[in-house]
Design an enzyme around this catalytic site. Structure first.
Site, PDB file in Angstrom:
ATOM      1  CB  SER A  65      -0.939  -0.068   1.201  1.00 46.86           C
ATOM      2  OG  SER A  65      -1.820   0.985   1.207  1.00 46.86           O
ATOM      3  CB  ALA A 372     -10.103  10.625   8.996  1.00 47.79           C
ATOM      4  N   PRO A 500      -2.458   1.849  20.314  1.00 42.47           N
ATOM      5  CG  PRO A 500      -2.493  -0.409  20.946  1.00 42.47           C
ATOM      6  CD  PRO A 500      -3.238   0.882  21.113  1.00 42.47           C
TER       7      PRO A 500
HETATM    8  C1  16G Z   1      -4.176  -0.254   7.678  1.00 37.60           C
HETATM    9  C2  16G Z   1      -5.652  -0.280   7.400  1.00 37.60           C
HETATM   10  C3  16G Z   1      -6.228   1.102   7.471  1.00 37.60           C
HETATM   11  C4  16G Z   1      -5.919   1.738   8.804  1.00 37.60           C
HETATM   12  C5  16G Z   1      -4.441   1.689   9.071  1.00 37.60           C
HETATM   13  C6  16G Z   1      -4.172   2.109  10.491  1.00 37.60           C
HETATM   14  C7  16G Z   1      -6.865  -1.697   5.880  1.00 37.60           C
HETATM   15  C8  16G Z   1      -7.037  -2.154   4.454  1.00 37.60           C
HETATM   16  N1  16G Z   1      -5.924  -0.804   6.077  1.00 37.60           N
HETATM   17  O1  16G Z   1      -3.474   0.421   6.683  1.00 37.60           O
HETATM   18  O2  16G Z   1      -7.610   0.980   7.313  1.00 37.60           O
HETATM   19  O3  16G Z   1      -6.346   3.062   8.835  1.00 37.60           O
HETATM   20  O4  16G Z   1      -3.972   0.366   8.928  1.00 37.60           O
HETATM   21  O5  16G Z   1      -2.810   2.037  10.754  1.00 37.60           O
HETATM   22  O6  16G Z   1      -7.549  -2.151   6.781  1.00 37.60           O
HETATM   23  P1  16G Z   1      -2.250   2.158  12.224  1.00 37.60           P
HETATM   24  O7  16G Z   1      -2.839   1.025  13.016  1.00 37.60           O
HETATM   25  O8  16G Z   1      -0.792   2.098  12.066  1.00 37.60           O
HETATM   26  O9  16G Z   1      -2.712   3.484  12.742  1.00 37.60           O
HETATM   27 MG    MG Z   2      -3.835   1.073   0.468  1.00 35.63          MG
END
Ligand code: 16G
Ligand code: MG
Length: 545
Positions: A65, A372, A500
Site C-alpha cells: 500500500s 478519515a 497502539p
Molecule cells: C491499515 C488499514 C487502514 C488503517 C491503518 C491504520 C486496511 C485495508 N488498512 O493500513 O484501514 O487506517 O492500517 O494504521 O484495513 P495504524 O494502526 O498504524 O494506525
Molecule cells: Mg492502500
C-alpha cells in the site's frame, strides 16, 4: 501424503530466516520486501486451504500500500471480497512464524482445526502492485498454491480493489460483474456515464480533475479506465510512475499526514485535485485557494458528500431505507456533529481498520463507511437493492420517484462494494459534484474541520495500552485515561485519544481543539502522559512550538 511431499520440497526453496517473527497486522503482513519470500509461499498455502474450506475462490494481493518502495506485503481476500476472518488471521501468523521444520505440523494443525477436506478443489486469484519486489514475491505465492495442488489465476498488475472485485465476481457467478479487467472498467464507467447524463450544463472546468497516482498501480489503471469514460471526465495525471518513486512525497497518505500537496503535481488555484495511495484503495481530495492556502477534503468530507446525496435521493424516491455513516475515532468532531445534528443520520464509530467499518456498515440498509484517511465505500443491503430495483421498474410511479430510483441504481453500480476503491470512489464523487453542479469549494464549505494533530510516541511495548469504546478510551495502563481526561478539560471543543498502531511499532496520539495551537499543545501533553505512564523510550516528546 504426496501433497505434503511437494510442500516440503517447495518450502525448501522459500526458507524462513530462523527466529524471524511477523504478525498478520491490521491489513496483512507488511515489512521490508527482503524478509517476505517465505511469507508469500506460506500465504499461498493458506489461501489454498481457505479456498478448500469455503469451496470458493480466494484472493491474494501482493502489496504494501502506502509504505515505502522497499517494503512489501500481502493481503488475503475472502469469497465476497471481504478481508479474511480473525481466526484465519491467527492461522496466518501461526504459519508465518513456524520454523522451517515445524511448517508441516503447523499446516496440519489448521487442516485439523478447520476440518478441511483436502480432496476439495481450490482456486486462488493473485494480483500485485508495481513494486519491483512484487514480481518474485507473487511467484512465491503462486508456488505455495501449486504446492498444495490448488489452481491459480495470476492477474498480474492490478489494484487491490480490482482483485477484491474479481474474487467477488467469480464467486457470484458473474452477478457482480465480469471477472476481468475489461469487465471492471465496463461496469464502473458505464454507471458513471449514466449518472453524468443527469448533470446539466457541465462545463469543461467541472469535468476536469487532476489525479496524483502516487507513482503506483492506480496511475496505470486510471489511464486504462479513462478511455472508457467518453470524455465525461478529463483527467490530468501526475506521478504516473514514469519517473518518480512510489509513494515518495506523493500519494494519499503523504497528503493527508503532511496536509500539503504532493510534489510533482501542477496545481492551479481553485482546481479540484485528488491523490490515490500505492495500491489505490484510498483517495483524498484537495485544492489551494487564491492565497495558496491548502484545503484537504478527507474521508470524512467524502462520507458527508456521499451520504447527503444518497439521503436526498431516498427522499425524492420516497423510499424508507435507513442510512448510516460508519467512522473511526479519527473522524473529525465537526463531521460527526454535522452528520448527527444537521443531517440527522445514524453515526457509528468502530475500531481502526477497514474490516471493522465494513462489518458495522453491513448492519444497515445503506452503510456509508470511511476512515478519515480516505479508505471507504458504501454497502447496500440486498433488501435495499431490491426495493430500489422494484421502484425503478414500476411503471405506475411518478417522474420524480422514477428519476431518483434510476439514479440510485446507477449509484449502486458505480460503487465497488467489496472494499474501498480509489477509482470507483473518484467516479462516484465526480458524478455527484457534476449532478449537483457543485464546486470543490462548496463541498468543502458543508462543514468546517476542527483543527487536529496526530503524533507518535515510542514505548518499549505498545501492547501495554489497551483500549475500549472503539479505541476512544484507554483502559490500561492505570491512570492514563484519567490523565487524558484532565488535559482535555483545559481546552475548548477538545477531544483526544491514544491507541497502539497496528502497522508500526508506535503509540498514536490524536487531539483536536478549537484552534491549531490548542490541538498541538493538547497532542503534546497527551504524548507526554503516554511517555511517562506507558514506558516511553528515547527522548521525551518536545512541544511542537
Ligand atoms: C491499515 C488499514 C487502514 C488503517 C491503518 C491504520 C486496511 C485495508 N488498512 O493500513 O484501514 O487506517 O492500517 O494504521 O484495513 P495504524 O494502526 O498504524 O494506525
Ligand atoms: Mg492502500
Amino acid at each position: 501424503m504426496a501433497q505434503f511431499q511437494d510442500v516440503l520440497k517447495q518450502s525448501g526453496l522459500h526458507p524462513k530466516p530462523a527466529g524471524l517473527v511477523l504478525q498478520y497486522g491490521t491489513a496483512g503482513f507488511r515489512t521490508n520486501a527482503k524478509l517476505l519470500d517465505h511469507i508469500m509461499f506460506r500465504m499461498g498455502l493458506l489461501a489454498t486451504l481457505r479456498s478448500k474450506k469455503t469451496k470458493a475462490t480466494i484472493g491474494l494481493m501482493v502489496t504494501a500500500s502506502h509504505n515505502p518502495e522497499e517494503d512489501n506485503g500481502v493481503k488475503l481476500v475472502d469469497p465476497m471480497g471481504e478481508m479474511v476472518t480473525p481466526a484465519w488471521e491467527g492461522y496466518a501468523t501461526q504459519l508465518a512464524n513456524a520454523e522451517q521444520e515445524e511448517l508441516l505440523a503447523a499446516l496440519k494443525d489448521v487442516i485439523e482445526k478447520e476440518a478441511i477436506n483436502m480432496s476439495q478443489e481450490a482456486d486462488v486469484f493473485v494480483g500485485k502492485d508495481t513494486r519491483s519486489s512484487s514480481v518474485s514475491l507473487s511467484k512465491a505465492a503462486l508456488d505455495g498454491v501449486s504446492a498444495l495442488g490448488g489452481h491459480s489465476k495470476d492477474y498480474g498488475l492490478v489494484t487491490t480493489p480490482q482483485l477484491h472485485y474479481m474474487v467477488c465476481c467469480q464467486n457470484t457467478q458473474g452477478k457482480y460483474g465480469e471477472a476481468t479487467e475489461e469487465g471492471y472498467y465496463k461496469k464502473f464507467s458505464q454507471a458513471f456515464i449514466q449518472l453524468t447524463k443527469n448533470a446539466s450544463n457541465c462545463t469543461d472546468d467541472q469535468k476536469h480533475l487532476s489525479v496524483d497516482g502516487a507513482n503506483g498501480i492506480g496511475a496505470l489503471k486510471v489511464r486504462e479506465i479513462e478511455s472508457h469514460l467518453k470524455k465525461e471526465l478529463h483527467i490530468s495525471l501526475f506521478n504516473d510512475g514514469s519517473t518518480g518513486k512510489l509513494n515518495h512525497q506523493c500519494g494519499a497518505d503523504f497528503v493527508k499526514v503532511q496536509q500539503n500537496p504532493p510534489t510533482g503535481m501542477k496545481m492551479n488555484s481553485g482546481e479540484r485535485c485528488c491523490s490515490f495511495d500505492g495500491d489505490a484503495d484510498r483517495i483524498v481530495y484537495y485544492y489551494t485557494d487564491s492565497e495558496r492556502q491548502f484545503h484537504l477534503l478527507d474521508g470524512d468530507k467524502i462520507a458527508t458528500l456521499i451520504s447527503t446525496f444518497l439521503k436526498e435521493l431516498l427522499t425524492q424516491a420516497a423510499l424508507d431505507l435507513e442510512i448510516a455513516v460508519v467512522q473511526t475515532a479519527y473522524a473529525n468532531g465537526s463531521s460527526t456533529n454535522y452528520l448527527e445534528d444537521t443531517m440527522k443520520v445514524v453515526v457509528r464509530c468502530t475500531k481502526t481498520g477497514v474490516k471493522h467499518l465494513h462489518h458495522a456498515a453491513q448492519e444497515f440498509d445503506i452503510g456509508v463507511y470511511f476512515e478519515a484517511n480516505g479508505h471507504g465505500t458504501v454497502l447496500f443491503s440486498k433488501a435495499a437493492e431490491e426495493k430500489i430495483q422494484q421502484l425503478a421498474e414500476d411503471s405506475n410511479t411518478n417522474d420524480e420517484r422514477k428519476r431518483a430510483s434510476l439514479l440510485l441504481q446507477n449509484t449502486i453500480n458505480v460503487i465497488n462494494q467489496t472494499v474501498g476503491d480509489a477509482i470507483s470512489d473518484m467516479l462516484l464523487i465526480e458524478a455527484i459534484l457534476a449532478i449537483k453542479g457543485m464546486t470543490i469549494q462548496q463541498w468543502d464549505a458543508i462543514y468546517r474541520d476542527l483543527p487536529s494533530r496526530q503524533l507518535k510516541v515510542k514505548v518499549s511495548d505498545r501492547r501495554v495500552i489497551d483500549t475500549a469504546d472503539a479505541e476512544r478510551r484507554a483502559v490500561s495502563p492505570a491512570g492514563l485515561q484519567e490523565a487524558i481526561d484532565s488535559l482535555v478539560k483545559k481546552y475548548s471543543r477538545a477531544r483526544s485519544f491514544v491507541r497502539p498502531s497496528g502497522t508500526e511499532d508506535v503509540v498514536r496520539v490524536y487531539a483536536e481543539a478549537d484552534t491549531q495551537e490548542n490541538a498541538d499543545s493538547l497532542a503534546h501533553e497527551v504524548s507526554l502522559a503516554v511517555y511517562r505512564l506507558a514506558g516511553g523510550v528515547g527522548e521525551e516528546p518536545k512541544p511542537l512550538h
